[in-house]
Design an enzyme around this catalytic site. Structure first.
Site, mmCIF file in Angstrom:
data_model
loop_
_atom_site.group_PDB
_atom_site.id
_atom_site.type_symbol
_atom_site.label_atom_id
_atom_site.label_comp_id
_atom_site.label_asym_id
_atom_site.label_seq_id
_atom_site.Cartn_x
_atom_site.Cartn_y
_atom_site.Cartn_z
ATOM 1 N N ASN A 7 0.854 -1.186 0.000
ATOM 2 C CA ASN A 7 0.000 0.000 0.000
ATOM 3 C C ASN A 7 0.895 1.243 0.000
ATOM 4 O O ASN A 7 1.722 1.425 0.904
ATOM 5 C CB ASN A 7 -0.900 -0.054 1.249
ATOM 6 C CG ASN A 7 -1.821 1.138 1.331
ATOM 7 O OD1 ASN A 7 -1.396 2.265 1.112
ATOM 8 N ND2 ASN A 7 -3.067 0.906 1.676
ATOM 9 N N ASP A 9 -0.098 4.502 -0.042
ATOM 10 C CA ASP A 9 -0.786 5.740 0.365
ATOM 11 C C ASP A 9 0.148 6.745 1.039
ATOM 12 O O ASP A 9 0.054 7.953 0.808
ATOM 13 C CB ASP A 9 -1.888 5.425 1.387
ATOM 14 C CG ASP A 9 -3.051 4.655 0.799
ATOM 15 O OD1 ASP A 9 -3.119 4.530 -0.438
ATOM 16 O OD2 ASP A 9 -3.877 4.163 1.588
ATOM 17 N N HIS A 10 1.025 6.225 1.908
ATOM 18 C CA HIS A 10 1.765 7.168 2.750
ATOM 19 C C HIS A 10 2.990 7.754 2.071
ATOM 20 O O HIS A 10 3.613 8.672 2.617
ATOM 21 C CB HIS A 10 2.030 6.548 4.120
ATOM 22 C CG HIS A 10 0.711 6.265 4.791
ATOM 23 N ND1 HIS A 10 -0.173 7.279 5.110
ATOM 24 C CD2 HIS A 10 0.074 5.107 5.075
ATOM 25 C CE1 HIS A 10 -1.283 6.750 5.618
ATOM 26 N NE2 HIS A 10 -1.158 5.437 5.596
ATOM 27 N N HIS A 43 -5.564 3.682 -1.578
ATOM 28 C CA HIS A 43 -6.887 4.050 -1.048
ATOM 29 C C HIS A 43 -7.186 5.482 -1.492
ATOM 30 O O HIS A 43 -6.532 6.422 -1.042
ATOM 31 C CB HIS A 43 -6.843 3.943 0.480
ATOM 32 C CG HIS A 43 -8.148 4.221 1.156
ATOM 33 N ND1 HIS A 43 -8.301 4.105 2.517
ATOM 34 C CD2 HIS A 43 -9.357 4.612 0.682
ATOM 35 C CE1 HIS A 43 -9.547 4.404 2.856
ATOM 36 N NE2 HIS A 43 -10.202 4.727 1.756
ATOM 37 N N ARG A 45 -9.233 8.189 -0.835
ATOM 38 C CA ARG A 45 -10.203 8.630 0.176
ATOM 39 C C ARG A 45 -11.036 9.773 -0.366
ATOM 40 O O ARG A 45 -10.577 10.540 -1.227
ATOM 41 C CB ARG A 45 -9.487 9.081 1.445
ATOM 42 C CG ARG A 45 -8.830 7.943 2.215
ATOM 43 C CD ARG A 45 -8.298 8.441 3.542
ATOM 44 N NE ARG A 45 -9.366 8.648 4.493
ATOM 45 C CZ ARG A 45 -9.669 7.809 5.486
ATOM 46 N NH1 ARG A 45 -8.971 6.705 5.666
ATOM 47 N NH2 ARG A 45 -10.664 8.059 6.304
ATOM 48 N N ARG A 49 -6.838 12.842 1.126
ATOM 49 C CA ARG A 49 -5.771 13.278 2.036
ATOM 50 C C ARG A 49 -4.408 12.712 1.673
ATOM 51 O O ARG A 49 -3.385 13.227 2.063
ATOM 52 C CB ARG A 49 -6.119 12.954 3.487
ATOM 53 C CG ARG A 49 -6.099 11.497 3.806
ATOM 54 C CD ARG A 49 -6.264 11.261 5.281
ATOM 55 N NE ARG A 49 -7.617 11.544 5.740
ATOM 56 C CZ ARG A 49 -8.164 10.960 6.813
ATOM 57 N NH1 ARG A 49 -7.464 10.115 7.528
ATOM 58 N NH2 ARG A 49 -9.393 11.223 7.181
ATOM 59 N N GLU A 70 -8.702 0.708 -3.064
ATOM 60 C CA GLU A 70 -9.557 0.751 -1.868
ATOM 61 C C GLU A 70 -10.408 1.996 -1.928
ATOM 62 O O GLU A 70 -9.897 3.089 -2.230
ATOM 63 C CB GLU A 70 -8.701 0.807 -0.603
ATOM 64 C CG GLU A 70 -7.924 -0.437 -0.320
ATOM 65 C CD GLU A 70 -7.059 -0.272 0.920
ATOM 66 O OE1 GLU A 70 -7.106 0.796 1.561
ATOM 67 O OE2 GLU A 70 -6.326 -1.206 1.217
ATOM 68 N N THR A 100 -7.298 6.582 10.309
ATOM 69 C CA THR A 100 -7.160 5.515 9.316
ATOM 70 C C THR A 100 -8.426 4.666 9.396
ATOM 71 O O THR A 100 -9.309 4.965 10.197
ATOM 72 C CB THR A 100 -5.876 4.687 9.594
ATOM 73 O OG1 THR A 100 -5.776 3.660 8.616
ATOM 74 C CG2 THR A 100 -5.882 4.048 10.980
ATOM 75 N N THR A 101 -8.515 3.636 8.563
ATOM 76 C CA THR A 101 -9.745 2.836 8.533
ATOM 77 C C THR A 101 -9.863 2.055 9.842
ATOM 78 O O THR A 101 -9.124 1.101 10.070
ATOM 79 C CB THR A 101 -9.698 1.866 7.335
ATOM 80 O OG1 THR A 101 -9.280 2.607 6.198
ATOM 81 C CG2 THR A 101 -11.060 1.271 7.061
ATOM 82 N N GLU A 151 -11.275 -9.154 2.958
ATOM 83 C CA GLU A 151 -10.002 -8.830 3.605
ATOM 84 C C GLU A 151 -10.291 -8.663 5.088
ATOM 85 O O GLU A 151 -11.115 -7.828 5.476
ATOM 86 C CB GLU A 151 -9.405 -7.549 3.014
ATOM 87 C CG GLU A 151 -8.096 -7.195 3.704
ATOM 88 C CD GLU A 151 -7.240 -6.214 2.918
ATOM 89 O OE1 GLU A 151 -7.330 -6.194 1.672
ATOM 90 O OE2 GLU A 151 -6.489 -5.469 3.562
ATOM 91 N N HIS A 194 -3.883 -4.402 7.686
ATOM 92 C CA HIS A 194 -4.002 -3.205 8.520
ATOM 93 C C HIS A 194 -3.104 -3.298 9.737
ATOM 94 O O HIS A 194 -3.238 -4.211 10.550
ATOM 95 C CB HIS A 194 -5.438 -2.902 8.967
ATOM 96 C CG HIS A 194 -5.632 -1.413 9.151
ATOM 97 N ND1 HIS A 194 -5.174 -0.729 10.247
ATOM 98 C CD2 HIS A 194 -6.176 -0.484 8.337
ATOM 99 C CE1 HIS A 194 -5.444 0.547 10.111
ATOM 100 N NE2 HIS A 194 -6.043 0.735 8.950
ATOM 101 N N GLY A 216 1.063 -1.316 4.357
ATOM 102 C CA GLY A 216 1.486 -0.007 3.884
ATOM 103 C C GLY A 216 2.289 0.809 4.871
ATOM 104 O O GLY A 216 3.501 0.961 4.743
ATOM 105 N N HIS A 217 1.615 1.319 5.902
ATOM 106 C CA HIS A 217 2.224 2.351 6.752
ATOM 107 C C HIS A 217 3.568 1.923 7.333
ATOM 108 O O HIS A 217 4.531 2.684 7.329
ATOM 109 C CB HIS A 217 1.243 2.736 7.875
ATOM 110 C CG HIS A 217 1.736 3.850 8.732
ATOM 111 N ND1 HIS A 217 2.340 3.632 9.951
ATOM 112 C CD2 HIS A 217 1.764 5.185 8.527
ATOM 113 C CE1 HIS A 217 2.700 4.798 10.469
ATOM 114 N NE2 HIS A 217 2.360 5.758 9.624
HETATM 115 N N1 PXP Z 1 -5.990 -3.067 3.973
HETATM 116 C C1 PXP Z 1 -6.967 -2.135 3.992
HETATM 117 C C2 PXP Z 1 -8.321 -2.510 3.539
HETATM 118 C C3 PXP Z 1 -6.689 -0.813 4.397
HETATM 119 O O1 PXP Z 1 -7.664 0.108 4.434
HETATM 120 C C4 PXP Z 1 -5.361 -0.481 4.747
HETATM 121 C C5 PXP Z 1 -5.024 0.933 5.113
HETATM 122 O O2 PXP Z 1 -5.303 1.772 4.048
HETATM 123 C C6 PXP Z 1 -4.385 -1.477 4.694
HETATM 124 C C7 PXP Z 1 -4.735 -2.775 4.327
HETATM 125 C C8 PXP Z 1 -2.960 -1.210 5.023
HETATM 126 O O3 PXP Z 1 -2.832 -0.830 6.371
HETATM 127 P P1 PXP Z 1 -1.450 -0.297 6.895
HETATM 128 O O4 PXP Z 1 -1.138 0.947 6.145
HETATM 129 O O5 PXP Z 1 -1.701 -0.053 8.347
HETATM 130 O O6 PXP Z 1 -0.432 -1.373 6.653
#
Ligand code: PXP
Length: 245
Positions: A7, A9-10, A43, A45, A49, A70, A100-101, A151, A194, A216-217
Protein backbone atom coordinates in the site's frame (compact mmCIF):
# COMPACT_ATOMS: atom_id res chain seq x y z
CA UNK A 1 2.09 -18.69 -2.16
CA UNK A 2 1.04 -15.76 0.00
CA UNK A 3 0.92 -12.56 -2.06
CA UNK A 4 2.14 -9.22 -0.75
CA UNK A 5 0.19 -6.13 -1.76
CA UNK A 6 2.14 -2.97 -0.98
CA UNK A 7 0.00 0.00 0.00
CA UNK A 8 1.64 3.23 -1.21
CA UNK A 9 -0.79 5.74 0.37
CA UNK A 10 1.76 7.17 2.75
CA UNK A 11 4.24 8.02 0.04
CA UNK A 12 1.51 10.44 -1.02
CA UNK A 13 1.07 11.58 2.60
CA UNK A 14 4.71 12.73 2.67
CA UNK A 15 4.37 14.40 -0.72
CA UNK A 16 1.19 16.20 0.29
CA UNK A 17 2.82 17.53 3.48
CA UNK A 18 4.79 19.90 1.25
CA UNK A 19 2.70 20.13 -1.91
CA UNK A 20 5.71 19.06 -4.00
CA UNK A 21 5.60 16.43 -6.78
CA UNK A 22 7.87 14.21 -4.65
CA UNK A 23 8.02 11.53 -3.38
CA UNK A 24 6.07 10.06 -6.29
CA UNK A 25 3.72 7.14 -5.41
CA UNK A 26 4.12 5.70 -8.91
CA UNK A 27 7.89 5.54 -8.49
CA UNK A 28 7.31 3.75 -5.18
CA UNK A 29 4.94 1.30 -6.88
CA UNK A 30 7.48 0.48 -9.58
CA UNK A 31 10.18 0.02 -6.97
CA UNK A 32 7.86 -2.19 -4.91
CA UNK A 33 7.40 -4.37 -7.95
CA UNK A 34 11.13 -4.93 -8.35
CA UNK A 35 11.42 -5.61 -4.58
CA UNK A 36 8.95 -8.50 -4.82
CA UNK A 37 5.49 -7.01 -4.33
CA UNK A 38 2.73 -8.99 -6.03
CA UNK A 39 0.30 -6.10 -6.19
CA UNK A 40 -0.13 -2.43 -5.37
CA UNK A 41 -2.85 -1.09 -3.12
CA UNK A 42 -4.00 2.52 -3.00
CA UNK A 43 -6.89 4.05 -1.05
CA UNK A 44 -8.57 6.95 -2.79
CA UNK A 45 -10.20 8.63 0.18
CA UNK A 46 -13.15 10.93 -0.22
CA UNK A 47 -11.06 13.86 1.16
CA UNK A 48 -8.00 12.93 -1.00
CA UNK A 49 -5.77 13.28 2.04
CA UNK A 50 -3.08 11.10 0.47
CA UNK A 51 -3.68 9.41 -2.91
CA UNK A 52 -5.32 11.70 -5.48
CA UNK A 53 -7.17 11.13 -8.73
CA UNK A 54 -4.04 11.80 -10.79
CA UNK A 55 -2.18 9.11 -8.82
CA UNK A 56 -4.82 6.54 -9.73
CA UNK A 57 -4.62 7.56 -13.38
CA UNK A 58 -0.82 7.26 -13.35
CA UNK A 59 -0.95 3.86 -11.66
CA UNK A 60 -3.53 2.52 -14.11
CA UNK A 61 -1.43 3.77 -17.01
CA UNK A 62 2.02 2.57 -15.95
CA UNK A 63 1.63 -0.34 -13.57
CA UNK A 64 1.99 -3.93 -14.76
CA UNK A 65 1.18 -5.36 -11.31
CA UNK A 66 -2.49 -5.74 -10.35
CA UNK A 67 -3.92 -2.61 -8.71
CA UNK A 68 -6.19 -3.00 -5.69
CA UNK A 69 -8.21 0.21 -5.37
CA UNK A 70 -9.56 0.75 -1.87
CA UNK A 71 -12.56 3.01 -1.64
CA UNK A 72 -15.74 3.81 0.25
CA UNK A 73 -19.13 2.71 -1.09
CA UNK A 74 -20.07 6.09 -2.58
CA UNK A 75 -21.44 6.94 -6.02
CA UNK A 76 -18.38 9.08 -6.78
CA UNK A 77 -15.97 6.22 -6.04
CA UNK A 78 -18.07 3.74 -7.96
CA UNK A 79 -17.91 5.97 -11.05
CA UNK A 80 -14.12 6.29 -10.71
CA UNK A 81 -13.70 2.52 -10.38
CA UNK A 82 -15.94 1.87 -13.37
CA UNK A 83 -13.92 4.33 -15.44
CA UNK A 84 -10.56 2.76 -14.56
CA UNK A 85 -11.57 -0.88 -14.02
CA UNK A 86 -8.70 -1.81 -11.70
CA UNK A 87 -7.93 -5.49 -11.13
CA UNK A 88 -9.54 -5.35 -7.68
CA UNK A 89 -11.74 -3.00 -5.71
CA UNK A 90 -11.71 -3.26 -1.92
CA UNK A 91 -14.70 -1.61 -0.27
CA UNK A 92 -13.80 -0.03 3.07
CA UNK A 93 -15.79 1.94 5.62
CA UNK A 94 -14.70 5.57 5.72
CA UNK A 95 -15.29 8.38 8.17
CA UNK A 96 -13.71 11.77 7.57
CA UNK A 97 -12.65 12.27 11.19
CA UNK A 98 -10.80 8.94 11.50
CA UNK A 99 -7.04 8.82 11.20
CA UNK A 100 -7.16 5.52 9.32
CA UNK A 101 -9.74 2.84 8.53
CA UNK A 102 -10.76 2.00 12.08
CA UNK A 103 -13.15 -0.90 11.73
CA UNK A 104 -14.55 -3.33 9.24
CA UNK A 105 -17.47 -2.81 6.93
CA UNK A 106 -20.92 -3.68 8.31
CA UNK A 107 -21.90 -5.97 5.44
CA UNK A 108 -24.60 -7.76 7.45
CA UNK A 109 -26.32 -4.46 8.26
CA UNK A 110 -26.09 -3.05 4.73
CA UNK A 111 -26.60 -6.12 2.57
CA UNK A 112 -29.02 -4.70 0.02
CA UNK A 113 -27.08 -1.46 -0.46
CA UNK A 114 -23.74 -3.25 -0.84
CA UNK A 115 -25.16 -5.90 -3.18
CA UNK A 116 -26.41 -3.12 -5.48
CA UNK A 117 -23.15 -1.22 -5.12
CA UNK A 118 -20.86 -4.10 -6.07
CA UNK A 119 -22.96 -5.56 -8.90
CA UNK A 120 -21.76 -3.11 -11.61
CA UNK A 121 -18.16 -3.46 -10.40
CA UNK A 122 -18.38 -7.23 -10.77
CA UNK A 123 -19.94 -6.84 -14.22
CA UNK A 124 -17.04 -4.54 -15.18
CA UNK A 125 -14.63 -7.37 -14.34
CA UNK A 126 -13.23 -6.07 -11.04
CA UNK A 127 -12.58 -8.56 -8.24
CA UNK A 128 -14.62 -7.15 -5.39
CA UNK A 129 -13.22 -7.42 -1.90
CA UNK A 130 -14.90 -6.36 1.34
CA UNK A 131 -12.81 -5.16 4.29
CA UNK A 132 -14.47 -6.75 7.30
CA UNK A 133 -13.93 -7.98 10.84
CA UNK A 134 -13.71 -11.70 11.56
CA UNK A 135 -17.31 -12.06 12.80
CA UNK A 136 -19.11 -15.00 11.11
CA UNK A 137 -22.18 -12.81 10.42
CA UNK A 138 -20.04 -10.44 8.30
CA UNK A 139 -18.36 -13.29 6.43
CA UNK A 140 -21.67 -15.01 5.68
CA UNK A 141 -23.17 -11.72 4.48
CA UNK A 142 -20.19 -11.21 2.14
CA UNK A 143 -20.95 -14.57 0.56
CA UNK A 144 -24.66 -13.74 0.21
CA UNK A 145 -24.00 -10.49 -1.67
CA UNK A 146 -21.58 -12.12 -4.11
CA UNK A 147 -18.18 -10.76 -3.08
CA UNK A 148 -15.21 -12.72 -4.44
CA UNK A 149 -12.84 -11.74 -1.65
CA UNK A 150 -12.89 -10.66 1.98
CA UNK A 151 -10.00 -8.83 3.61
CA UNK A 152 -9.89 -9.44 7.36
CA UNK A 153 -9.02 -6.39 9.48
CA UNK A 154 -5.87 -7.09 11.50
CA UNK A 155 -5.78 -3.65 13.16
CA UNK A 156 -7.09 -4.76 16.57
CA UNK A 157 -4.64 -7.68 16.71
CA UNK A 158 -1.74 -5.32 15.90
CA UNK A 159 -2.86 -2.67 18.42
CA UNK A 160 -3.17 -5.27 21.19
CA UNK A 161 0.36 -6.46 20.37
CA UNK A 162 1.78 -2.92 20.52
CA UNK A 163 -0.01 -2.33 23.84
CA UNK A 164 1.45 -5.54 25.30
CA UNK A 165 -2.02 -7.02 25.94
CA UNK A 166 -0.90 -10.47 24.94
CA UNK A 167 -3.82 -12.59 26.14
CA UNK A 168 -6.29 -10.39 24.25
CA UNK A 169 -3.99 -10.33 21.22
CA UNK A 170 -3.88 -14.11 21.17
CA UNK A 171 -7.68 -14.32 21.42
CA UNK A 172 -7.97 -11.88 18.50
CA UNK A 173 -5.51 -13.96 16.52
CA UNK A 174 -7.58 -17.08 17.17
CA UNK A 175 -10.68 -15.25 15.96
CA UNK A 176 -8.85 -14.19 12.79
CA UNK A 177 -7.80 -17.82 12.22
CA UNK A 178 -11.40 -18.97 12.67
CA UNK A 179 -12.65 -16.24 10.36
CA UNK A 180 -10.15 -17.15 7.65
CA UNK A 181 -11.15 -20.81 7.93
CA UNK A 182 -14.87 -20.02 7.68
CA UNK A 183 -14.46 -17.59 4.77
CA UNK A 184 -12.30 -20.04 2.83
CA UNK A 185 -14.74 -22.91 3.49
CA UNK A 186 -17.52 -20.77 2.03
CA UNK A 187 -15.56 -20.25 -1.19
CA UNK A 188 -14.19 -16.75 -0.57
CA UNK A 189 -10.61 -15.75 -1.31
CA UNK A 190 -9.24 -14.44 1.98
CA UNK A 191 -6.89 -11.49 2.44
CA UNK A 192 -5.78 -9.67 5.58
CA UNK A 193 -4.26 -6.34 6.45
CA UNK A 194 -4.00 -3.21 8.52
CA UNK A 195 -1.30 -2.26 10.98
CA UNK A 196 0.99 -5.19 10.18
CA UNK A 197 4.68 -4.87 11.13
CA UNK A 198 7.73 -7.13 11.15
CA UNK A 199 6.69 -8.24 14.65
CA UNK A 200 3.05 -8.99 13.91
CA UNK A 201 3.19 -10.35 10.36
CA UNK A 202 4.43 -13.86 11.19
CA UNK A 203 1.35 -15.34 12.92
CA UNK A 204 -0.91 -13.79 10.27
CA UNK A 205 1.21 -15.02 7.35
CA UNK A 206 1.09 -18.50 8.88
CA UNK A 207 -2.72 -18.71 8.54
CA UNK A 208 -2.93 -21.21 5.68
CA UNK A 209 -6.22 -19.94 4.19
CA UNK A 210 -4.83 -16.46 3.49
CA UNK A 211 -3.93 -15.65 -0.11
CA UNK A 212 -2.78 -12.03 0.26
CA UNK A 213 -1.62 -9.49 2.84
CA UNK A 214 -1.87 -5.74 2.22
CA UNK A 215 0.71 -3.72 4.10
CA UNK A 216 1.49 -0.01 3.88
CA UNK A 217 2.22 2.35 6.75
CA UNK A 218 4.91 0.25 8.43
CA UNK A 219 6.72 -0.42 5.14
CA UNK A 220 6.83 3.28 4.26
CA UNK A 221 7.96 4.07 7.83
CA UNK A 222 10.68 1.45 7.72
CA UNK A 223 11.85 2.66 4.32
CA UNK A 224 13.16 5.80 6.08
CA UNK A 225 15.81 3.53 7.56
CA UNK A 226 16.19 0.65 5.09
CA UNK A 227 14.99 2.13 1.83
CA UNK A 228 11.75 0.89 0.30
CA UNK A 229 13.46 -2.00 -1.45
CA UNK A 230 15.06 -3.25 1.77
CA UNK A 231 11.88 -2.77 3.82
CA UNK A 232 9.78 -4.77 1.36
CA UNK A 233 12.35 -7.54 0.98
CA UNK A 234 12.52 -7.94 4.77
CA UNK A 235 8.71 -8.15 5.03
CA UNK A 236 8.58 -10.66 2.17
CA UNK A 237 11.26 -12.79 3.88
CA UNK A 238 9.30 -12.79 7.15
CA UNK A 239 6.09 -13.77 5.37
CA UNK A 240 7.83 -16.59 3.52
CA UNK A 241 9.55 -17.83 6.67
CA UNK A 242 6.23 -17.93 8.55
CA UNK A 243 4.59 -19.85 5.71
CA UNK A 244 7.47 -22.32 5.43
CA UNK A 245 7.33 -23.02 9.18
N1 PXP B 1 -5.99 -3.07 3.97
C1 PXP B 1 -6.97 -2.14 3.99
C2 PXP B 1 -8.32 -2.51 3.54
C3 PXP B 1 -6.69 -0.81 4.40
O1 PXP B 1 -7.66 0.11 4.43
C4 PXP B 1 -5.36 -0.48 4.75
C5 PXP B 1 -5.02 0.93 5.11
O2 PXP B 1 -5.30 1.77 4.05
C6 PXP B 1 -4.39 -1.48 4.69
C7 PXP B 1 -4.74 -2.78 4.33
C8 PXP B 1 -2.96 -1.21 5.02
O3 PXP B 1 -2.83 -0.83 6.37
P1 PXP B 1 -1.45 -0.30 6.89
O4 PXP B 1 -1.14 0.95 6.15
O5 PXP B 1 -1.70 -0.05 8.35
O6 PXP B 1 -0.43 -1.37 6.65
Amino acid sequence: MLRLGVNIDHVATIRNARGTPWPDPLRAALLAQSAGADGITAHLREDRRHIGDADIEALIEALTLPLNLEMAATAEMQAIALRHRPHAVCIVPERREERTTEGGLDVAGNQAMLADFIAPLREAGCRVSLFIGHQPAQIEAAVRIGAAVVELHTGAYCDLDTEGRHAERDAELDALREGARLAHSLGLEVHAGHGLTYDTVGPIAAIPELAELNIGHFLISESVFLGLDGAIREMRARMDAARAA
